[in-house]
Write a protein that holds these residues in place. Sequence first.
Motif, PDB file in Angstrom:
ATOM      1  N   SER A  47       0.855  -1.197   0.000  1.00  0.00           N
ATOM      2  CA  SER A  47       0.000   0.000   0.000  1.00  0.00           C
ATOM      3  C   SER A  47       0.878   1.230   0.000  1.00  0.00           C
ATOM      4  O   SER A  47       2.099   1.135   0.103  1.00  0.00           O
ATOM      5  CB  SER A  47      -0.910   0.020   1.235  1.00  0.00           C
ATOM      6  N   ASP A  48       0.227   2.390  -0.121  1.00  0.00           N
ATOM      7  CA  ASP A  48       1.001   3.608   0.076  1.00  0.00           C
ATOM      8  C   ASP A  48       1.209   3.775   1.582  1.00  0.00           C
ATOM      9  O   ASP A  48       0.772   2.947   2.368  1.00  0.00           O
ATOM     10  CB  ASP A  48       0.333   4.824  -0.568  1.00  0.00           C
ATOM     11  N   ALA A  49       1.893   4.818   1.970  1.00  0.00           N
ATOM     12  CA  ALA A  49       2.244   4.989   3.385  1.00  0.00           C
ATOM     13  C   ALA A  49       1.241   5.853   4.130  1.00  0.00           C
ATOM     14  O   ALA A  49       1.586   6.484   5.128  1.00  0.00           O
ATOM     15  CB  ALA A  49       3.648   5.575   3.494  1.00  0.00           C
ATOM     16  N   HIS A  50       0.004   5.874   3.719  1.00  0.00           N
ATOM     17  CA  HIS A  50      -1.039   6.632   4.414  1.00  0.00           C
ATOM     18  C   HIS A  50      -1.122   6.113   5.850  1.00  0.00           C
ATOM     19  O   HIS A  50      -1.254   4.904   6.079  1.00  0.00           O
ATOM     20  CB  HIS A  50      -2.372   6.421   3.704  1.00  0.00           C
ATOM     21  N   PRO A  51      -1.008   7.000   6.836  1.00  0.00           N
ATOM     22  CA  PRO A  51      -0.985   6.554   8.235  1.00  0.00           C
ATOM     23  C   PRO A  51      -2.180   5.683   8.619  1.00  0.00           C
ATOM     24  O   PRO A  51      -2.031   4.714   9.366  1.00  0.00           O
ATOM     25  CB  PRO A  51      -0.969   7.859   9.029  1.00  0.00           C
ATOM     26  N   GLY A  52      -3.374   6.008   8.121  1.00  0.00           N
ATOM     27  CA  GLY A  52      -4.547   5.207   8.447  1.00  0.00           C
ATOM     28  C   GLY A  52      -4.458   3.796   7.897  1.00  0.00           C
ATOM     29  O   GLY A  52      -4.852   2.828   8.543  1.00  0.00           O
ATOM     30  N   LEU A  53      -3.920   3.660   6.696  1.00  0.00           N
ATOM     31  CA  LEU A  53      -3.748   2.332   6.093  1.00  0.00           C
ATOM     32  C   LEU A  53      -2.724   1.518   6.866  1.00  0.00           C
ATOM     33  O   LEU A  53      -2.961   0.354   7.191  1.00  0.00           O
ATOM     34  CB  LEU A  53      -3.284   2.468   4.640  1.00  0.00           C
ATOM     35  N   VAL A  54      -1.590   2.123   7.126  1.00  0.00           N
ATOM     36  CA  VAL A  54      -0.521   1.410   7.829  1.00  0.00           C
ATOM     37  C   VAL A  54      -1.006   0.942   9.198  1.00  0.00           C
ATOM     38  O   VAL A  54      -0.764  -0.196   9.610  1.00  0.00           O
ATOM     39  CB  VAL A  54       0.744   2.289   7.941  1.00  0.00           C
ATOM     40  N   GLU A  55      -1.719   1.803   9.907  1.00  0.00           N
ATOM     41  CA  GLU A  55      -2.250   1.433  11.221  1.00  0.00           C
ATOM     42  C   GLU A  55      -3.258   0.293  11.106  1.00  0.00           C
ATOM     43  O   GLU A  55      -3.215  -0.671  11.868  1.00  0.00           O
ATOM     44  CB  GLU A  55      -2.907   2.642  11.878  1.00  0.00           C
ATOM     45  N   ALA A  56      -4.168   0.395  10.138  1.00  0.00           N
ATOM     46  CA  ALA A  56      -5.189  -0.639   9.965  1.00  0.00           C
ATOM     47  C   ALA A  56      -4.570  -1.982   9.616  1.00  0.00           C
ATOM     48  O   ALA A  56      -4.998  -3.026  10.107  1.00  0.00           O
ATOM     49  CB  ALA A  56      -6.175  -0.221   8.881  1.00  0.00           C
ATOM     50  N   ILE A  57      -3.560  -1.963   8.792  1.00  0.00           N
ATOM     51  CA  ILE A  57      -2.883  -3.206   8.412  1.00  0.00           C
ATOM     52  C   ILE A  57      -2.231  -3.833   9.637  1.00  0.00           C
ATOM     53  O   ILE A  57      -2.348  -5.032   9.876  1.00  0.00           O
ATOM     54  CB  ILE A  57      -1.851  -2.935   7.303  1.00  0.00           C
ATOM     55  N   GLY A  58      -1.542  -3.014  10.436  1.00  0.00           N
ATOM     56  CA  GLY A  58      -0.880  -3.525  11.635  1.00  0.00           C
ATOM     57  C   GLY A  58      -1.837  -4.111  12.647  1.00  0.00           C
ATOM     58  O   GLY A  58      -1.543  -5.109  13.301  1.00  0.00           O
ATOM     59  N   VAL A  59      -3.018  -3.522  12.765  1.00  0.00           N
ATOM     60  CA  VAL A  59      -4.022  -4.006  13.721  1.00  0.00           C
ATOM     61  C   VAL A  59      -4.743  -5.239  13.184  1.00  0.00           C
ATOM     62  O   VAL A  59      -5.010  -6.192  13.910  1.00  0.00           O
ATOM     63  CB  VAL A  59      -5.047  -2.884  14.034  1.00  0.00           C
TER      64      VAL A  59
END
Length: 70
Positions: A47-59
């Motif tokens: 994905s791109d490095a959008h903070p919301g995406l990165v956080e959602a992926i990690g969770v």
Amino acid sequence: MLIVTGVNAEGQREILSIEVATSETRLAGAVAFAIRSRTLGVVLVVSDAHPGLVEAIGVTVPGVTWQRCL
């Protein structure tokens, strides 16, 4: 617009989910729902490095390999 795709056992891409996100919070929720709504063995997320995406992926899929797309 968020489009979540995956690769099936035959190596073919499949669209898993298409979501409309009106805010960063909604975007994170859409990613979590799209991944959890499928019974998949998630190995890699790109994905791109959008903070919301990165956080959602990690969770949603902790420990998965994440790669930033360009």
